[in-house]
Design a protein around this motif. Structure first.
Motif, PDB file in Angstrom:
ATOM      1  N   ASP A 195      -3.174  -8.814   2.059  1.00  0.00           N
ATOM      2  CA  ASP A 195      -2.915  -7.501   1.491  1.00  0.00           C
ATOM      3  C   ASP A 195      -2.512  -6.527   2.585  1.00  0.00           C
ATOM      4  O   ASP A 195      -2.499  -6.855   3.762  1.00  0.00           O
ATOM      5  CB  ASP A 195      -4.125  -6.979   0.703  1.00  0.00           C
ATOM      6  CG  ASP A 195      -5.324  -6.763   1.585  1.00  0.00           C
ATOM      7  OD1 ASP A 195      -5.214  -5.941   2.521  1.00  0.00           O
ATOM      8  OD2 ASP A 195      -6.356  -7.413   1.358  1.00  0.00           O
ATOM      9  N   ALA A 196      -2.220  -5.303   2.135  1.00  0.00           N
ATOM     10  CA  ALA A 196      -1.699  -4.282   3.046  1.00  0.00           C
ATOM     11  C   ALA A 196      -2.724  -3.188   3.305  1.00  0.00           C
ATOM     12  O   ALA A 196      -2.395  -2.140   3.835  1.00  0.00           O
ATOM     13  CB  ALA A 196      -0.432  -3.679   2.442  1.00  0.00           C
ATOM     14  N   ALA A 197      -3.985  -3.445   2.913  1.00  0.00           N
ATOM     15  CA  ALA A 197      -4.997  -2.385   2.993  1.00  0.00           C
ATOM     16  C   ALA A 197      -5.178  -1.883   4.419  1.00  0.00           C
ATOM     17  O   ALA A 197      -5.532  -0.718   4.633  1.00  0.00           O
ATOM     18  CB  ALA A 197      -6.323  -2.870   2.421  1.00  0.00           C
ATOM     19  N   SER A 227      -3.136  -1.025   6.439  1.00  0.00           N
ATOM     20  CA  SER A 227      -2.208   0.055   6.783  1.00  0.00           C
ATOM     21  C   SER A 227      -2.819   1.431   6.551  1.00  0.00           C
ATOM     22  O   SER A 227      -2.342   2.420   7.100  1.00  0.00           O
ATOM     23  CB  SER A 227      -0.919  -0.085   5.971  1.00  0.00           C
ATOM     24  OG  SER A 227      -1.197  -0.015   4.594  1.00  0.00           O
ATOM     25  N   LYS A 228      -3.884   1.503   5.736  1.00  0.00           N
ATOM     26  CA  LYS A 228      -4.506   2.814   5.493  1.00  0.00           C
ATOM     27  C   LYS A 228      -4.986   3.433   6.789  1.00  0.00           C
ATOM     28  O   LYS A 228      -4.785   4.639   7.019  1.00  0.00           O
ATOM     29  CB  LYS A 228      -5.687   2.677   4.531  1.00  0.00           C
ATOM     30  CG  LYS A 228      -5.284   2.477   3.091  1.00  0.00           C
ATOM     31  CD  LYS A 228      -6.522   2.516   2.205  1.00  0.00           C
ATOM     32  CE  LYS A 228      -6.170   2.228   0.752  1.00  0.00           C
ATOM     33  NZ  LYS A 228      -7.356   2.280  -0.107  1.00  0.00           N
ATOM     34  N   LYS A 234      -8.372   8.943  -2.564  1.00  0.00           N
ATOM     35  CA  LYS A 234      -8.202   9.301  -1.147  1.00  0.00           C
ATOM     36  C   LYS A 234      -9.392  10.057  -0.585  1.00  0.00           C
ATOM     37  O   LYS A 234      -9.336  10.558   0.541  1.00  0.00           O
ATOM     38  CB  LYS A 234      -6.915  10.132  -0.995  1.00  0.00           C
ATOM     39  CG  LYS A 234      -5.671   9.291  -1.204  1.00  0.00           C
ATOM     40  CD  LYS A 234      -4.420  10.142  -1.157  1.00  0.00           C
ATOM     41  CE  LYS A 234      -3.578   9.929  -2.389  1.00  0.00           C
ATOM     42  NZ  LYS A 234      -2.536  10.926  -2.549  1.00  0.00           N
ATOM     43  N   TYR A 238       4.385  -3.081   3.147  1.00  0.00           N
ATOM     44  CA  TYR A 238       4.313  -4.377   2.476  1.00  0.00           C
ATOM     45  C   TYR A 238       3.913  -5.421   3.518  1.00  0.00           C
ATOM     46  O   TYR A 238       4.537  -5.503   4.578  1.00  0.00           O
ATOM     47  CB  TYR A 238       5.665  -4.753   1.876  1.00  0.00           C
ATOM     48  CG  TYR A 238       6.144  -3.769   0.845  1.00  0.00           C
ATOM     49  CD1 TYR A 238       5.636  -3.789  -0.460  1.00  0.00           C
ATOM     50  CD2 TYR A 238       7.099  -2.806   1.161  1.00  0.00           C
ATOM     51  CE1 TYR A 238       6.070  -2.874  -1.409  1.00  0.00           C
ATOM     52  CE2 TYR A 238       7.543  -1.896   0.214  1.00  0.00           C
ATOM     53  CZ  TYR A 238       7.027  -1.934  -1.074  1.00  0.00           C
ATOM     54  OH  TYR A 238       7.454  -1.031  -2.010  1.00  0.00           O
ATOM     55  N   GLU A 248       0.869  -1.177   0.000  1.00  0.00           N
ATOM     56  CA  GLU A 248       0.000   0.000   0.000  1.00  0.00           C
ATOM     57  C   GLU A 248       0.909   1.231   0.000  1.00  0.00           C
ATOM     58  O   GLU A 248       1.871   1.282   0.789  1.00  0.00           O
ATOM     59  CB  GLU A 248      -0.871  -0.038   1.258  1.00  0.00           C
ATOM     60  CG  GLU A 248      -2.069   0.872   1.220  1.00  0.00           C
ATOM     61  CD  GLU A 248      -3.111   0.456   0.195  1.00  0.00           C
ATOM     62  OE1 GLU A 248      -3.408  -0.759   0.100  1.00  0.00           O
ATOM     63  OE2 GLU A 248      -3.608   1.342  -0.529  1.00  0.00           O
ATOM     64  N   HIS A 249       0.602   2.184  -0.864  1.00  0.00           N
ATOM     65  CA  HIS A 249       1.494   3.340  -1.030  1.00  0.00           C
ATOM     66  C   HIS A 249       0.810   4.635  -0.582  1.00  0.00           C
ATOM     67  O   HIS A 249      -0.391   4.805  -0.782  1.00  0.00           O
ATOM     68  CB  HIS A 249       1.939   3.447  -2.490  1.00  0.00           C
ATOM     69  CG  HIS A 249       2.714   2.241  -2.930  1.00  0.00           C
ATOM     70  ND1 HIS A 249       4.078   2.169  -2.838  1.00  0.00           N
ATOM     71  CD2 HIS A 249       2.300   1.050  -3.418  1.00  0.00           C
ATOM     72  CE1 HIS A 249       4.482   0.975  -3.260  1.00  0.00           C
ATOM     73  NE2 HIS A 249       3.417   0.273  -3.617  1.00  0.00           N
ATOM     74  N   PHE A 250       1.602   5.517  -0.009  1.00  0.00           N
ATOM     75  CA  PHE A 250       1.069   6.761   0.550  1.00  0.00           C
ATOM     76  C   PHE A 250       1.925   7.953   0.117  1.00  0.00           C
ATOM     77  O   PHE A 250       3.129   7.806  -0.113  1.00  0.00           O
ATOM     78  CB  PHE A 250       1.059   6.692   2.085  1.00  0.00           C
ATOM     79  CG  PHE A 250       0.256   5.540   2.618  1.00  0.00           C
ATOM     80  CD1 PHE A 250      -1.107   5.665   2.832  1.00  0.00           C
ATOM     81  CD2 PHE A 250       0.869   4.310   2.888  1.00  0.00           C
ATOM     82  CE1 PHE A 250      -1.852   4.592   3.308  1.00  0.00           C
ATOM     83  CE2 PHE A 250       0.125   3.236   3.358  1.00  0.00           C
ATOM     84  CZ  PHE A 250      -1.237   3.374   3.579  1.00  0.00           C
ATOM     85  N   ALA A 256       5.436   3.226   2.102  1.00  0.00           N
ATOM     86  CA  ALA A 256       4.847   1.999   1.566  1.00  0.00           C
ATOM     87  C   ALA A 256       4.814   0.986   2.696  1.00  0.00           C
ATOM     88  O   ALA A 256       5.731   0.951   3.535  1.00  0.00           O
ATOM     89  CB  ALA A 256       5.669   1.463   0.392  1.00  0.00           C
TER      90      ALA A 256
END
Lengths: 466, 466
Positions: A399-401, A403-404, A428, A392, A345-347, A390
């Motif tokens: 998944d990495a969702a 982390s949001k 977003k 991982y 997941e990328h921020f 990010a």
């Protein structure tokens, strides 16, 4: 809209800008089905390719009357699903509004059409000894109109600011076809509301930018490049302040890569370790000190001073163009991480410098405890408060969702921004309230209503329609 | 409003912020009857002195319900009749919202209350080794809130930009009392519409600014000062470009004084001639090169180069603080012109650098032919495109008002701005259409309606209500 009305609209659009420039179905190139956000591509209902501001005005007036939603497309390099079509939208591409209208060397300004790629802006400015101060990785395909619509940031903002600072004026078309021309070329111009400022960063939801008036700078001297090892944000901030003191106006790039970022980079196996011990933060620094030994000596001397002052643990200077490219390769290694890491997941966040250390420690701890085995990496445009993160997941996790919630909660807690430079788009939207108060959101919706009462422009971007 | 409603409003205002802070009649100090525009003073219906954002909100909510027009007052140094009361208006002064809330050295930001004088902002930044980049003559009495509301420019904009560039975020109260808090501290923050950008330069017509978040810079090295003789705008523009190339980020002031300005200055009889022959333009230049011989040598060398290149006809460097003060005395001589000249008409315009020569030639010729015997002078912040003009009539003529048509027609013709840094206020309202299109004016009125539907805030400033 009934079928008849829809076909009437298409006929009117074709009459307005010509059959060749209204495409439907399989005639629409696949690149117009999505931007760079990696969402499922959606074929727009039509693709409009107007060739002038007057044609943009004509097609918008028609869509306005028909209540037809329009998605605006520039270079399609956006990462927030702003230019990604939704079902039923017509795509309006600015690609034919391409080129430089004027370079005024005395005023140091450029007027360009919105569809001009960023690299052309750079090249044309360079030809007359001038410089356009915004630079970003997508320079080859992103367009100046898209840069302005999203207030693009990039890697030289510490010196030249974000796009907003480099824009003197705009021409834009409102949703009903009204053309607003405010191509100001002057640094000082206080004549009523500076509406272009509101348009900058509004992600195509308030109007379609057709031309821009840019402020250019004198071409800077050649850059000297270094990597520095520092023990944390406090030292990095001190290094930033001292370098700007030692070389006022010369520091052009100040990027940070945290420990875990360099851990993953090392796993790629393509780049040698820059330092004997991996520091908390590896800084990539560039300063416009001129090429040759003199510039190198100036940077070496400054870094020696900072080592003596205990702010820098270790440093290495680029001695050649190859060195410079290798130093940048660390900063760009993240483009290769997907080869060895699971889907992450990328921020794209900002954090005030004085809480950056605490916020990173918080997010590190939270991902470690709530997502055991995950990898949390941080890097980015540190001098601008702008970090890319990010997360991982562990190989066994789906998944990495998750982390949001961790990241956006931390952004809210530390009064940061959920979007530093990529914008909100559709991606977003659910998190906007972490960075904006209810009163601000209510005002934004009033402004949307004032500019685009039928909500046809980039509907559902930034906030949901209705 | 009937007498009862009016007295009800006063009672409610007194209840909201205390009897001591609602003044009426002879209790209202005369300084609140006017700003610096030299119009006939008008005693406001009342003077409100709220002490917090919550109190500003409370009094605005009451005035909004009563449809009571409010004029907003900061340091009262404005020159466009923005803070000058009109009959029947209540004055709202921000003078009690005074002080620095936070200086964050790591983030290089300051949060200040709107009523803080500009010189306090400078001093508090200096105490921690930082610098606030906007400086203007009124620094002792103007307030940061007024600076932001009018997007103040000043004498260092060539280096630090106008106020807009130095503001990261705002808190403001809308006309109905809604508090908008957006005290962003980050250089990059793309989270929806940047409403503070619209508030900056809106002259109090969209909301009342209560707090500001400012971007600070590292303190610059000490300044070196020079006067240069140049033959015209083309050479001045070349000098500007070359100096920024030679000293990137070091040029802080670049002011121009045209021949007739120096003619009048000479008539004052207080300052020696700087050059053997009076040039078309005398430039006042400052560069942050450090004090001592080294800085002086750097500037001397650059000016020698420019003389060899034929761009500079003659130059003189300040060798001492006394020299520096004397050089600035030329630039500030205009404050003394009224002692020897008849009442003149004054202007604050911008002109793109590439048409500045032609525009000045046009205005010179037009004043000479249409106002025989008049004196036309030009000077100002040349690097920012910003010129101050004055037209003095022949002693036998009544006034210089006829010059307004000449100057504003020329501004329209050469696509300049009728207000570079002072704003529109009530004074320049009739001329706004010279610098803005009908579509722009219509949009501005829609925005006013969105922010202030009852038109109670600084009514009739920028454009007439209704």
């Amino acid at each position: 809209m009934t079928m008849d009305l829809a076909s009437d609209l298409m006929a009117a659009l074709r009459a307005a800008i010509g059959d060749d420039f209204v495409k439907q179905g399989s005639d629409i190139p696949v690149k117009h089905w999505s931007d760079a956000t990696e969402m499922t591509p959606v074929c727009p209902k039509a693709l409009l390719l107007p060739g002038s501001t007057a044609e943009v005005s004509a097609v918008l007036a028609l869509c306005f009357k028909a209540g037809q939603p329009v998605v605006i497309q520039g270079g399609l390099t956006g990462l927030a699903a702003g230019a990604q079509p939704q079902e039923g939208e017509i795509a309006l591409s600015l690609q034919r509004l391409n080129g430089i209208e004027e370079i005024d060397i005395e005023s140091r300004t450029m007027i360009a059409f919105a569809g001009t790629p960023l690299h052309v802006i750079h090249e044309e400015a360079q030809k007359v000894g001038l410089h356009y101060g915004v630079d970003l990785g997508a320079r080859g395909s992103c367009t100046i109109g898209g840069n302005v619509a999203t207030n693009a940031g990039g890697v030289q903002a510490v010196r030249y600011g974000v796009t907003r600072r480099n824009v003197l004026g705009l021409e834009a078309v409102l949703s009903d076809g009204t053309v607003l021309t405010g191509l100001n070329k002057m640094l000082k111009n206080n004549t009523g509301y500076d509406w272009p400022q509101l348009m900058i960063g509004s992600e195509g939801t308030l109007g379609v930018i057709t031309r821009v008036s840019l402020s250019l700078s004198p071409a800077p001297p050649a850059f000297q490049t270094a990597l520095c090892a520092v023990s944390g944000v406090a030292d990095a901030a001190a290094v930033l302040g001292r370098l700007e003191q030692i070389f006022p106006g010369r520091l052009v790039t100040f990027e940070g890569m945290w420990r875990e970022y360099m851990d993953v980079t090392a796993k790629l196996g393509t780049l040698a370790e820059p330092f004997a011990e991996r520091p908390e933060i590896t800084l990539l620094i560039e300063a416009a000190l001129g090429d040759g030994q003199e510039g190198q000596d100036l940077l070496a001397e400054a870094l020696s001073t900072l080592m003596e002052e205990g702010r820098v643990q270790d440093a290495v200077l680029a001695q050649s163009l190859q060195d410079r490219q290798r130093f940048w390769a660390y900063r760009e290694a993240n483009y290769e991480f997907h080869h060895i890491m699971p889907a992450g997941e990328h921020f794209d966040i900002s954090l005030p410098m004085n809480v950056m250390d605490a916020a990173i420690a918080h997010m590190r701890a939270a991902t470690a405890s709530e997502m055991p085995g995950s990898t949390f990496i941080a890097y980015g445009h540190m001098a601008d408060s702008n970090l890319h993160l990010a997360v991982y997941p562990d190989a066994s996790a789906n998944d990495a969702a998750g982390s949001k919630a961790i990241v956006y909660d931390a952004v809210g807690m530390f009064k940061g921004s959920i979007s530093a430079e990529h914008g909100i788009g559709m991606l977003k939207r659910p998190y906007l309230s972490r960075s904006r108060t209810p009163a601000e959101l209510a005002l934004m919706k009033s402004l949307k209503q004032t500019f685009d009462p039928a909500a046809i422009l980039n509907r559902d971007r930034i906030f949901a329609a209705g």
